[in-house]
Design a protein around this motif. Structure first.
Motif, PDB file in Angstrom:
ATOM      1  N   PHE A  34       0.835  -1.200   0.000  1.00 51.60           N
ATOM      2  CA  PHE A  34       0.000   0.000   0.000  1.00 51.60           C
ATOM      3  C   PHE A  34       0.872   1.252   0.000  1.00 51.60           C
ATOM      4  O   PHE A  34       1.888   1.313   0.690  1.00 51.60           O
ATOM      5  CB  PHE A  34      -0.906   0.034   1.237  1.00 51.60           C
ATOM      6  N   GLN A  35       0.420   2.240  -0.776  1.00 53.86           N
ATOM      7  CA  GLN A  35       1.125   3.518  -0.816  1.00 53.86           C
ATOM      8  C   GLN A  35       0.127   4.632  -0.516  1.00 53.86           C
ATOM      9  O   GLN A  35      -0.966   4.656  -1.087  1.00 53.86           O
ATOM     10  CB  GLN A  35       1.758   3.737  -2.185  1.00 53.86           C
ATOM     11  N   PRO A  36       0.473   5.551   0.377  1.00 52.49           N
ATOM     12  CA  PRO A  36      -0.424   6.674   0.650  1.00 52.49           C
ATOM     13  C   PRO A  36      -0.347   7.726  -0.459  1.00 52.49           C
ATOM     14  O   PRO A  36       0.725   8.002  -0.996  1.00 52.49           O
ATOM     15  CB  PRO A  36       0.092   7.232   1.978  1.00 52.49           C
ATOM     16  N   PHE A  37      -1.507   8.275  -0.814  1.00 53.21           N
ATOM     17  CA  PHE A  37      -1.586   9.361  -1.793  1.00 53.21           C
ATOM     18  C   PHE A  37      -2.506  10.447  -1.243  1.00 53.21           C
ATOM     19  O   PHE A  37      -3.453  10.154  -0.500  1.00 53.21           O
ATOM     20  CB  PHE A  37      -2.153   8.869  -3.129  1.00 53.21           C
ATOM     21  N   SER A  38      -2.255  11.672  -1.644  1.00 48.82           N
ATOM     22  CA  SER A  38      -3.161  12.770  -1.310  1.00 48.82           C
ATOM     23  C   SER A  38      -3.794  13.285  -2.592  1.00 48.82           C
ATOM     24  O   SER A  38      -3.200  13.198  -3.674  1.00 48.82           O
ATOM     25  CB  SER A  38      -2.416  13.902  -0.598  1.00 48.82           C
ATOM     26  N   ILE A  39      -4.998  13.821  -2.482  1.00 47.87           N
ATOM     27  CA  ILE A  39      -5.731  14.322  -3.642  1.00 47.87           C
ATOM     28  C   ILE A  39      -5.416  15.807  -3.816  1.00 47.87           C
ATOM     29  O   ILE A  39      -5.752  16.628  -2.960  1.00 47.87           O
ATOM     30  CB  ILE A  39      -7.244  14.103  -3.473  1.00 47.87           C
ATOM     31  N   PRO A  40      -4.785  16.185  -4.937  1.00 47.51           N
ATOM     32  CA  PRO A  40      -4.354  17.568  -5.116  1.00 47.51           C
ATOM     33  C   PRO A  40      -5.325  18.458  -5.883  1.00 47.51           C
ATOM     34  O   PRO A  40      -5.148  19.673  -5.930  1.00 47.51           O
ATOM     35  CB  PRO A  40      -3.054  17.400  -5.908  1.00 47.51           C
ATOM     36  N   SER A  41      -6.340  17.849  -6.534  1.00 41.37           N
ATOM     37  CA  SER A  41      -7.235  18.647  -7.387  1.00 41.37           C
ATOM     38  C   SER A  41      -8.670  18.166  -7.238  1.00 41.37           C
ATOM     39  O   SER A  41      -8.948  17.167  -6.564  1.00 41.37           O
ATOM     40  CB  SER A  41      -6.802  18.534  -8.856  1.00 41.37           C
ATOM     41  N   GLY A  42      -9.575  18.875  -7.922  1.00 36.76           N
ATOM     42  CA  GLY A  42     -11.001  18.570  -7.789  1.00 36.76           C
ATOM     43  C   GLY A  42     -11.568  17.725  -8.906  1.00 36.76           C
ATOM     44  O   GLY A  42     -12.800  17.648  -9.043  1.00 36.76           O
ATOM     45  N   SER A  43     -10.729  17.070  -9.690  1.00 34.70           N
ATOM     46  CA  SER A  43     -11.225  16.348 -10.859  1.00 34.70           C
ATOM     47  C   SER A  43     -12.072  15.129 -10.514  1.00 34.70           C
ATOM     48  O   SER A  43     -12.835  14.649 -11.356  1.00 34.70           O
ATOM     49  CB  SER A  43     -10.059  15.915 -11.748  1.00 34.70           C
ATOM     50  N   MET A  44     -11.946  14.610  -9.285  1.00 32.99           N
ATOM     51  CA  MET A  44     -12.733  13.433  -8.893  1.00 32.99           C
ATOM     52  C   MET A  44     -13.869  13.777  -7.932  1.00 32.99           C
ATOM     53  O   MET A  44     -14.457  12.883  -7.323  1.00 32.99           O
ATOM     54  CB  MET A  44     -11.816  12.381  -8.273  1.00 32.99           C
ATOM     55  N   ARG A  45     -14.182  15.057  -7.786  1.00 36.76           N
ATOM     56  CA  ARG A  45     -15.342  15.425  -6.963  1.00 36.76           C
ATOM     57  C   ARG A  45     -16.608  14.834  -7.583  1.00 36.76           C
ATOM     58  O   ARG A  45     -16.708  14.776  -8.802  1.00 36.76           O
ATOM     59  CB  ARG A  45     -15.482  16.956  -6.904  1.00 36.76           C
ATOM     60  N   PRO A  46     -17.596  14.397  -6.816  1.00 35.84           N
ATOM     61  CA  PRO A  46     -17.685  14.438  -5.358  1.00 35.84           C
ATOM     62  C   PRO A  46     -17.110  13.197  -4.658  1.00 35.84           C
ATOM     63  O   PRO A  46     -17.161  13.092  -3.453  1.00 35.84           O
ATOM     64  CB  PRO A  46     -19.192  14.495  -5.125  1.00 35.84           C
ATOM     65  N   THR A  47     -16.545  12.259  -5.435  1.00 30.25           N
ATOM     66  CA  THR A  47     -16.027  11.025  -4.840  1.00 30.25           C
ATOM     67  C   THR A  47     -14.808  11.285  -3.965  1.00 30.25           C
ATOM     68  O   THR A  47     -14.718  10.791  -2.839  1.00 30.25           O
ATOM     69  CB  THR A  47     -15.671  10.018  -5.946  1.00 30.25           C
ATOM     70  N   LEU A  48     -13.874  12.058  -4.493  1.00 25.90           N
ATOM     71  CA  LEU A  48     -12.644  12.394  -3.774  1.00 25.90           C
ATOM     72  C   LEU A  48     -12.469  13.909  -3.758  1.00 25.90           C
ATOM     73  O   LEU A  48     -12.687  14.576  -4.783  1.00 25.90           O
ATOM     74  CB  LEU A  48     -11.431  11.738  -4.440  1.00 25.90           C
ATOM     75  N   LEU A  49     -12.068  14.440  -2.621  1.00 30.24           N
ATOM     76  CA  LEU A  49     -11.911  15.883  -2.443  1.00 30.24           C
ATOM     77  C   LEU A  49     -10.455  16.224  -2.174  1.00 30.24           C
ATOM     78  O   LEU A  49      -9.701  15.397  -1.640  1.00 30.24           O
ATOM     79  CB  LEU A  49     -12.770  16.368  -1.271  1.00 30.24           C
ATOM     80  N   GLU A  50     -10.067  17.453  -2.515  1.00 26.60           N
ATOM     81  CA  GLU A  50      -8.747  17.905  -2.119  1.00 26.60           C
ATOM     82  C   GLU A  50      -8.626  17.807  -0.604  1.00 26.60           C
ATOM     83  O   GLU A  50      -9.547  18.169   0.119  1.00 26.60           O
ATOM     84  CB  GLU A  50      -8.494  19.350  -2.534  1.00 26.60           C
ATOM     85  N   GLY A  51      -7.509  17.317  -0.159  1.00 23.47           N
ATOM     86  CA  GLY A  51      -7.324  17.120   1.277  1.00 23.47           C
ATOM     87  C   GLY A  51      -7.651  15.717   1.738  1.00 23.47           C
ATOM     88  O   GLY A  51      -7.453  15.396   2.918  1.00 23.47           O
ATOM     89  N   ASP A  52      -8.155  14.865   0.832  1.00 25.11           N
ATOM     90  CA  ASP A  52      -8.330  13.445   1.152  1.00 25.11           C
ATOM     91  C   ASP A  52      -6.971  12.748   1.055  1.00 25.11           C
ATOM     92  O   ASP A  52      -6.200  12.975   0.107  1.00 25.11           O
ATOM     93  CB  ASP A  52      -9.288  12.764   0.169  1.00 25.11           C
ATOM     94  N   TYR A  53      -6.702  11.882   2.021  1.00 17.94           N
ATOM     95  CA  TYR A  53      -5.498  11.059   2.005  1.00 17.94           C
ATOM     96  C   TYR A  53      -5.952   9.610   1.970  1.00 17.94           C
ATOM     97  O   TYR A  53      -6.792   9.195   2.787  1.00 17.94           O
ATOM     98  CB  TYR A  53      -4.627  11.332   3.235  1.00 17.94           C
ATOM     99  N   LEU A  54      -5.438   8.853   1.021  1.00 18.60           N
ATOM    100  CA  LEU A  54      -5.941   7.499   0.830  1.00 18.60           C
ATOM    101  C   LEU A  54      -4.814   6.509   0.611  1.00 18.60           C
ATOM    102  O   LEU A  54      -3.693   6.882   0.257  1.00 18.60           O
ATOM    103  CB  LEU A  54      -6.932   7.461  -0.332  1.00 18.60           C
ATOM    104  N   PHE A  55      -5.148   5.246   0.839  1.00 18.77           N
ATOM    105  CA  PHE A  55      -4.212   4.165   0.552  1.00 18.77           C
ATOM    106  C   PHE A  55      -4.535   3.588  -0.825  1.00 18.77           C
ATOM    107  O   PHE A  55      -5.701   3.367  -1.164  1.00 18.77           O
ATOM    108  CB  PHE A  55      -4.310   3.060   1.597  1.00 18.77           C
ATOM    109  N   VAL A  56      -3.491   3.344  -1.594  1.00 19.49           N
ATOM    110  CA  VAL A  56      -3.615   2.748  -2.919  1.00 19.49           C
ATOM    111  C   VAL A  56      -3.016   1.348  -2.888  1.00 19.49           C
ATOM    112  O   VAL A  56      -1.877   1.162  -2.430  1.00 19.49           O
ATOM    113  CB  VAL A  56      -2.903   3.622  -3.972  1.00 19.49           C
ATOM    114  N   SER A  57      -3.778   0.383  -3.348  1.00 18.34           N
ATOM    115  CA  SER A  57      -3.317  -1.003  -3.371  1.00 18.34           C
ATOM    116  C   SER A  57      -2.335  -1.190  -4.520  1.00 18.34           C
ATOM    117  O   SER A  57      -2.708  -1.106  -5.698  1.00 18.34           O
ATOM    118  CB  SER A  57      -4.511  -1.946  -3.533  1.00 18.34           C
ATOM    119  N   LYS A  58      -1.071  -1.453  -4.198  1.00 21.29           N
ATOM    120  CA  LYS A  58      -0.052  -1.603  -5.232  1.00 21.29           C
ATOM    121  C   LYS A  58      -0.123  -2.979  -5.901  1.00 21.29           C
ATOM    122  O   LYS A  58       0.357  -3.143  -7.021  1.00 21.29           O
ATOM    123  CB  LYS A  58       1.345  -1.394  -4.618  1.00 21.29           C
ATOM    124  N   PHE A  59      -0.677  -3.972  -5.217  1.00 21.31           N
ATOM    125  CA  PHE A  59      -0.692  -5.328  -5.773  1.00 21.31           C
ATOM    126  C   PHE A  59      -1.945  -5.620  -6.591  1.00 21.31           C
ATOM    127  O   PHE A  59      -2.061  -6.691  -7.186  1.00 21.31           O
ATOM    128  CB  PHE A  59      -0.568  -6.370  -4.655  1.00 21.31           C
TER     129      PHE A  59
END
Length: 247
Positions: A34-59
């Motif tokens: 797992f790798q942590p990522f932060s959301i830098p823009s609003g392109s995925m609103r309303p699902t993901l917002l700027e300031g969201d920090y999430l884990f990404v499954s690398k496998f």
């Protein structure tokens, strides 16, 4: 005296060893799991917002050289490759700049994708689109005033909300895109404010996928840094903690 120096040296050596082992373990987890990522823009609103920090499954999709820190070009293709599924929210490297992007998988290899009057078509069939109402919350929409929300349901049953900031915008009508083999068509849920495969991103090769978005573990509004703990009482989005990053 010599005994004390030897003990100090031994303690220092053990401390350094523990730190090195911890760093190696953290690197392995980040690279393989797992790798942590932060959301830098609003392109995925309303699902993901700027300031969201999430884990990404690398496998989730296997590993390419883009899975490694700094993306060293030491091998090609993917190891233990798995195909992204329609509706996945995935992190990938831009095909040209290799900057991290996060979008939703819409088109699979061989698909024909097009926007017609704000409705998504895949292989000449309209994707189910239902009006959900309006959101009047600038933290979610980045707009003052109500914004229309539509639920899309892809052919495989994956559902999610999309924003319609501007009816009849240039993003609402596109040419038909034919997805090449080994590539994917990516779109943001904020349909009128997303640089995706309709525009500057283009088709994304499988090799460029980094991982699948999994879960939001932290979220803070107002452009605040997680380190600014004095802003937590007013800016933390507690309702988004441990929320799915897919819908």
């Amino acid at each position: 005296m010599a005994e004390k120096i030897e003990k100090k040296q031994s303690t220092l050596s053990e401390t350094v060893s523990v730190i090195v082992q911890a760093l190696i373990l953290a690197l392995l987890i980040r690279t393989l799991l797992f790798q942590p990522f932060s959301i830098p823009s609003g392109s995925m609103r309303p699902t993901l917002l700027e300031g969201d920090y999430l884990f990404v499954s690398k496998f989730a999709y296997g590993y390419s050289h883009f899975s490694l820190p700094f993306s060293p070009d030491i091998f090609s293709g993917r190891i233990w490759s798995a195909s992204p599924q329609r509706g996945d929210v995935a992190v990938f490297k831009h095909p040209v700049s290799h900057v991290d992007y996060i979008k939703r998988v819409i088109g699979l290899p061989g698909d024909r994708v097009q926007m017609r009057n704000g409705q998504l078509f895949i292989n000449d069939k309209p994707v189910k689109r239902e009006y959900e109402g309006q959101i009047d919350n600038p933290d979610v929409t980045e707009r003052f005033g109500p914004v229309d929300v539509y639920k899309e349901t892809l052919p495989n049953g994956v559902s999610y909300d999309t924003l319609d900031l501007s009816p009849n915008s240039s993003a609402d009508n596109t040419r038909e895109f034919v997805v090449p083999e080994g590539h994917y068509f990516m779109m943001g849920d904020n349909r009128d404010n997303s640089n995706d495969s309709r525009f500057g991103v283009g088709y994304v090769p499988l090799e460029n996928f980094v991982g699948r978005a999994n879960i939001i573990f932290f979220s803070i509004a107002g452009g605040a840094s997680p380190l600014e703990i004095w802003r937590w009482p007013s800016e933390l989005r507690l309702d988004r903690f441990f929320h799915s990053a897919m819908k």
